[in-house]
Design a protein around this motif. Structure first.
Motif, PDB file in Angstrom:
ATOM      1  N   VAL A  34      -8.385   5.900 -18.233  1.00  0.00           N
ATOM      2  CA  VAL A  34      -8.945   4.860 -17.364  1.00  0.00           C
ATOM      3  C   VAL A  34     -10.355   4.545 -17.837  1.00  0.00           C
ATOM      4  O   VAL A  34     -11.021   5.392 -18.447  1.00  0.00           O
ATOM      5  N   ALA A  35     -10.787   3.330 -17.562  1.00  0.00           N
ATOM      6  CA  ALA A  35     -12.167   2.962 -17.871  1.00  0.00           C
ATOM      7  C   ALA A  35     -13.080   3.766 -16.952  1.00  0.00           C
ATOM      8  O   ALA A  35     -12.724   4.060 -15.816  1.00  0.00           O
ATOM      9  N   TRP A  36     -14.257   4.126 -17.451  1.00  0.00           N
ATOM     10  CA  TRP A  36     -15.164   4.938 -16.628  1.00  0.00           C
ATOM     11  C   TRP A  36     -15.602   4.185 -15.379  1.00  0.00           C
ATOM     12  O   TRP A  36     -15.719   4.755 -14.307  1.00  0.00           O
ATOM     13  N   VAL A  37     -15.864   2.913 -15.574  1.00  0.00           N
ATOM     14  CA  VAL A  37     -16.296   2.106 -14.427  1.00  0.00           C
ATOM     15  C   VAL A  37     -15.214   1.066 -14.142  1.00  0.00           C
ATOM     16  O   VAL A  37     -14.862   0.266 -15.010  1.00  0.00           O
ATOM     17  N   GLY A  38     -14.707   1.108 -12.938  1.00  0.00           N
ATOM     18  CA  GLY A  38     -13.624   0.198 -12.575  1.00  0.00           C
ATOM     19  C   GLY A  38     -14.135  -1.170 -12.148  1.00  0.00           C
ATOM     20  O   GLY A  38     -15.294  -1.333 -11.783  1.00  0.00           O
ATOM     21  N   ASP A  39     -13.234  -2.138 -12.223  1.00  0.00           N
ATOM     22  CA  ASP A  39     -13.577  -3.499 -11.802  1.00  0.00           C
ATOM     23  C   ASP A  39     -12.397  -4.019 -10.967  1.00  0.00           C
ATOM     24  O   ASP A  39     -11.480  -4.634 -11.500  1.00  0.00           O
ATOM     25  N   TYR A  40     -12.441  -3.733  -9.699  1.00  0.00           N
ATOM     26  CA  TYR A  40     -11.348  -4.123  -8.807  1.00  0.00           C
ATOM     27  C   TYR A  40     -11.940  -4.928  -7.657  1.00  0.00           C
ATOM     28  O   TYR A  40     -12.670  -4.391  -6.821  1.00  0.00           O
ATOM     29  N   LYS A  41     -11.590  -6.174  -7.651  1.00  0.00           N
ATOM     30  CA  LYS A  41     -12.241  -7.111  -6.741  1.00  0.00           C
ATOM     31  C   LYS A  41     -12.067  -6.743  -5.263  1.00  0.00           C
ATOM     32  O   LYS A  41     -12.995  -6.889  -4.476  1.00  0.00           O
ATOM     33  N   ASN A  42     -10.907  -6.278  -4.901  1.00  0.00           N
ATOM     34  CA  ASN A  42     -10.624  -6.050  -3.479  1.00  0.00           C
ATOM     35  C   ASN A  42     -10.611  -4.577  -3.102  1.00  0.00           C
ATOM     36  O   ASN A  42      -9.880  -4.171  -2.200  1.00  0.00           O
ATOM     37  N   ALA A  43     -11.440  -3.802  -3.794  1.00  0.00           N
ATOM     38  CA  ALA A  43     -11.418  -2.351  -3.572  1.00  0.00           C
ATOM     39  C   ALA A  43     -11.757  -1.966  -2.134  1.00  0.00           C
ATOM     40  O   ALA A  43     -11.340  -0.907  -1.668  1.00  0.00           O
ATOM     41  N   LEU A  44     -12.519  -2.801  -1.451  1.00  0.00           N
ATOM     42  CA  LEU A  44     -12.915  -2.460  -0.084  1.00  0.00           C
ATOM     43  C   LEU A  44     -12.296  -3.396   0.957  1.00  0.00           C
ATOM     44  O   LEU A  44     -12.636  -3.328   2.130  1.00  0.00           O
ATOM     45  N   THR A  45     -11.421  -4.259   0.517  1.00  0.00           N
ATOM     46  CA  THR A  45     -10.832  -5.235   1.439  1.00  0.00           C
ATOM     47  C   THR A  45      -9.487  -4.735   1.942  1.00  0.00           C
ATOM     48  O   THR A  45      -8.566  -4.528   1.153  1.00  0.00           O
ATOM     49  N   VAL A  46      -9.413  -4.540   3.225  1.00  0.00           N
ATOM     50  CA  VAL A  46      -8.150  -4.052   3.800  1.00  0.00           C
ATOM     51  C   VAL A  46      -7.190  -5.227   3.959  1.00  0.00           C
ATOM     52  O   VAL A  46      -7.532  -6.222   4.594  1.00  0.00           O
ATOM     53  N   PRO A  47      -6.004  -5.131   3.377  1.00  0.00           N
ATOM     54  CA  PRO A  47      -5.047  -6.227   3.535  1.00  0.00           C
ATOM     55  C   PRO A  47      -4.532  -6.284   4.968  1.00  0.00           C
ATOM     56  O   PRO A  47      -4.266  -5.240   5.563  1.00  0.00           O
ATOM     57  N   PRO A  48      -4.420  -7.460   5.513  1.00  0.00           N
ATOM     58  CA  PRO A  48      -3.870  -7.550   6.868  1.00  0.00           C
ATOM     59  C   PRO A  48      -2.393  -7.195   6.866  1.00  0.00           C
ATOM     60  O   PRO A  48      -1.716  -7.366   5.846  1.00  0.00           O
ATOM     61  N   ARG A  49      -1.934  -6.712   7.996  1.00  0.00           N
ATOM     62  CA  ARG A  49      -0.491  -6.422   8.116  1.00  0.00           C
ATOM     63  C   ARG A  49       0.274  -7.721   8.061  1.00  0.00           C
ATOM     64  O   ARG A  49      -0.188  -8.763   8.516  1.00  0.00           O
ATOM     65  N   ALA A  50       1.452  -7.640   7.532  1.00  0.00           N
ATOM     66  CA  ALA A  50       2.276  -8.845   7.382  1.00  0.00           C
ATOM     67  C   ALA A  50       2.490  -9.559   8.703  1.00  0.00           C
ATOM     68  O   ALA A  50       2.390 -10.764   8.801  1.00  0.00           O
ATOM     69  N   SER A  51       2.748  -8.785   9.752  1.00  0.00           N
ATOM     70  CA  SER A  51       3.045  -9.410  11.039  1.00  0.00           C
ATOM     71  C   SER A  51       1.825 -10.155  11.570  1.00  0.00           C
ATOM     72  O   SER A  51       1.935 -11.244  12.097  1.00  0.00           O
ATOM     73  N   SER A  52       0.631  -9.558  11.402  1.00  0.00           N
ATOM     74  CA  SER A  52      -0.563 -10.205  11.919  1.00  0.00           C
ATOM     75  C   SER A  52      -0.938 -11.415  11.083  1.00  0.00           C
ATOM     76  O   SER A  52      -1.641 -12.292  11.543  1.00  0.00           O
TER      77      SER A  52
ATOM     78  N   ALA B 105     -10.491  10.075   5.282  1.00  0.00           N
ATOM     79  CA  ALA B 105      -9.963   8.885   4.595  1.00  0.00           C
ATOM     80  C   ALA B 105      -8.647   8.421   5.220  1.00  0.00           C
ATOM     81  O   ALA B 105      -8.452   7.226   5.483  1.00  0.00           O
ATOM     82  N   ILE B 106      -7.763   9.376   5.479  1.00  0.00           N
ATOM     83  CA  ILE B 106      -6.472   9.002   6.070  1.00  0.00           C
ATOM     84  C   ILE B 106      -6.668   8.556   7.515  1.00  0.00           C
ATOM     85  O   ILE B 106      -6.067   7.575   7.966  1.00  0.00           O
ATOM     86  N   GLY B 107      -7.560   9.265   8.227  1.00  0.00           N
ATOM     87  CA  GLY B 107      -7.831   8.904   9.621  1.00  0.00           C
ATOM     88  C   GLY B 107      -8.362   7.480   9.743  1.00  0.00           C
ATOM     89  O   GLY B 107      -7.932   6.727  10.621  1.00  0.00           O
ATOM     90  N   ILE B 108      -9.270   7.111   8.849  1.00  0.00           N
ATOM     91  CA  ILE B 108      -9.819   5.745   8.879  1.00  0.00           C
ATOM     92  C   ILE B 108      -8.692   4.728   8.683  1.00  0.00           C
ATOM     93  O   ILE B 108      -8.613   3.719   9.377  1.00  0.00           O
ATOM     94  N   ASN B 109      -7.804   5.009   7.743  1.00  0.00           N
ATOM     95  CA  ASN B 109      -6.725   4.051   7.457  1.00  0.00           C
ATOM     96  C   ASN B 109      -5.665   4.030   8.556  1.00  0.00           C
ATOM     97  O   ASN B 109      -5.049   2.985   8.785  1.00  0.00           O
ATOM     98  N   ILE B 110      -5.478   5.156   9.228  1.00  0.00           N
ATOM     99  CA  ILE B 110      -4.593   5.124  10.406  1.00  0.00           C
ATOM    100  C   ILE B 110      -5.242   4.235  11.464  1.00  0.00           C
ATOM    101  O   ILE B 110      -4.589   3.386  12.082  1.00  0.00           O
ATOM    102  N   ARG B 112      -7.251   1.778  11.129  1.00  0.00           N
ATOM    103  CA  ARG B 112      -7.244   0.334  10.856  1.00  0.00           C
ATOM    104  C   ARG B 112      -5.871  -0.166  10.425  1.00  0.00           C
ATOM    105  O   ARG B 112      -5.754  -1.256   9.865  1.00  0.00           O
ATOM    106  N   ASP B 113      -4.863   0.651  10.661  1.00  0.00           N
ATOM    107  CA  ASP B 113      -3.477   0.231  10.476  1.00  0.00           C
ATOM    108  C   ASP B 113      -3.161  -0.140   9.031  1.00  0.00           C
ATOM    109  O   ASP B 113      -2.360  -1.035   8.783  1.00  0.00           O
ATOM    110  N   ASN B 114      -3.800   0.527   8.106  1.00  0.00           N
ATOM    111  CA  ASN B 114      -3.536   0.276   6.685  1.00  0.00           C
ATOM    112  C   ASN B 114      -2.655   1.409   6.157  1.00  0.00           C
ATOM    113  O   ASN B 114      -3.135   2.491   5.842  1.00  0.00           O
ATOM    114  N   ALA B 115      -1.374   1.157   6.096  1.00  0.00           N
ATOM    115  CA  ALA B 115      -0.435   2.199   5.681  1.00  0.00           C
ATOM    116  C   ALA B 115      -0.500   2.403   4.173  1.00  0.00           C
ATOM    117  O   ALA B 115      -0.348   1.451   3.409  1.00  0.00           O
ATOM    118  N   VAL B 116      -0.752   3.636   3.764  1.00  0.00           N
ATOM    119  CA  VAL B 116      -0.831   3.942   2.334  1.00  0.00           C
ATOM    120  C   VAL B 116       0.004   5.175   2.021  1.00  0.00           C
ATOM    121  O   VAL B 116       0.210   6.027   2.877  1.00  0.00           O
TER     122      VAL B 116
END
Lengths: 243, 178
Positions: A34-52, B105-110, B112-116
């Motif tokens: 792996v590269a030492w320093v990653g470049d991932y745009k959405n590393a901190l963005t939680v995807p919304p649930r499909a239903s929501s 880490a797992i508690g935070i994701n539980i 916020r409903d982020n299943a991993v």
């Protein structure tokens, strides 16, 4: 005294771990680095649930690597078929995302979608990194011998991939070099290129599209349903390690 | 009050059992083996582990790969130290710190409903629904808390042993194992 001893021992263990990690990454095979320093745009963005997100329920996907990526509507949304609330920058207004005419005019029913127009075009989209396309579009582009990138891990690629596709895993260390090399290869940055991973929640193809976009490629088309859909269609599959 | 002789006598048997070296050796080996088993697939395939960490959406991108490279080796070395009885107390503290990080880490994701996928032992994605993954995450938290109890046993036993032996803090036969 005890505290000092604890810190010395803990530091020794951590320092040994750092040393092991450095050496292991240096000697690792190409697909295990792996590269030492990653470049991932959405590393901190939680995807919304499909239903929501108002999308269809998330189906079980045999090989989807991400669990919570929203299931996008099937290619029936004419307003912005490629818009993804996670991968598109929040600051970008939805109205600015205009689908190319060919994509927006995509037929809405499965029956209509079975036979793509041979005259269909996939114009470049300089305003955004990618557009999502369906399996029919990919089949058409495959026939036209468009460049196809497989964004899955190279070990998965070896087990089966679209014939002629190239392995470009975003998680492996050499991805940035591979992407940069595309320019020197003389690949037309305006030409349509298909990128796929495992469909469903998989973001790898979107990440690769972002990388291509950064160096000036405007024709990235993400195969929304990915390789599982390709297999489901009975399309040809090639096996073997990437060159 | 609890330190009165009568209270000590009541809890003495349980405490002796909990702090017994026989138990500590087995707990250390079991915990060490678990951590070595968990570290192996991550050491072998850092890109997959980086992907797993990414799914948690907690680590800023520049540190994600570094974490994927370093954390498995800390798990591995702490696990080996526990199995061999070397620096047992320090290794147990590191394992405890790692378990705490996992639980948070797992508690935070539980929350916020982020299943991993946990990515604890297996880096391959399973065919699981959101509900199944959420259930699994809750189980992992319980499992990690159980492992924290194992860490507590090692720490308490090594502390008691150190107190008994004065300046010698080894657990067995005067060997330097902290």
């Amino acid at each position: 005294m005890i505290n000092r001893r604890f810190f010395v021992e803990a530091l020794t263990l951590v320092a040994s771990a750092i040393l092991c990690a450095v050496v292991a990454n240096l000697v690792a095979a190409r697909d295990r680095k792996v590269a030492w320093v990653g470049d991932y745009k959405n590393a901190l963005t939680v995807p919304p649930r499909a239903s929501s997100a108002g999308a269809a329920a998330v189906p079980k996907s045999a090989s989807a690597p991400l669990e919570s990526f929203p299931q996008l509507p099937v290619t029936t949304a004419p307003a912005a078929p490629g818009f993804n609330p996670i991968l598109e920058p929040a600051s970008r207004p939805a109205a600015a995302i205009v689908a190319p005419a060919a994509i927006a005019a995509r037929p809405s029913t499965a029956a209509e979608r079975t036979a793509p127009s041979p005259a269909k075009t996939f114009p470049p989209h300089p305003d955004r990194p990618f557009t999502e396309i369906s399996g029919e579009d990919v089949a058409l582009l495959f026939q036209r011998k468009a460049t196809i990138f497989d964004a899955r891990r190279s070990s998965v690629y070896a087990e089966g991939h679209i014939p002629g596709s190239r392995s470009f895993s975003v998680w492996e260390a050499d991805i940035d070099d591979k992407v940069k090399d595309l320019l020197s290869e003389g690949l037309d940055p305006e030409a349509p290129v298909v990128i796929y991973c495992t469909g469903g929640h998989c973001e790898d193809s979107h990440m690769l599209a972002e990388k291509l976009y950064k160096i000036g490629f405007n024709g990235a088309l993400v195969y929304k349903d990915g390789f599982p859909d390709w297999q489901k269609r009975g399309s040809p599959v090639e096996t073997g390690m990437p060159k | 009050m609890s330190s009165s002789p009568a209270a000590s006598e009541r809890s003495g048997a349980g405490q002796r059992w909990f702090l017994h070296p026989w138990l500590t050796v087995r707990v250390s080996i079991a915990l060490g083996a678990i951590f070595v088993a968990a570290a192996l697939p991550k050491v072998v395939d850092p890109p997959s582990f980086a992907h797993m960490i990414y799914n948690y959406r907690l680590i800023p991108a520049p540190f994600l790969n570094l974490m994927a490279l370093l954390m498995p080796w800390i798990e591995m070395l702490a696990g080996v130290a526990l199995i061999l009885g070397i620096w047992r107390r320090t290794a147990a503290l590191l394992v405890g710190a790692l378990l705490s990080v996992f639980i948070v880490a797992i508690g935070i994701n539980i929350g916020r409903d982020n299943a991993v996928n946990c990515g604890c032992f297996d880096l391959k994605s399973a065919d699981k629904s959101q509900e199944e993954l959420m259930g699994e995450m809750k189980f992992v938290v319980v499992r990690d808390v159980a492992m924290l109890v194992m860490v507590a046993q090692i720490l308490a036993a090594t502390r008691a042993n150190r107190n008994l032996r004065g300046r010698e803090d080894s657990l067995f036969g005067g060997e330097e194992s902290s």
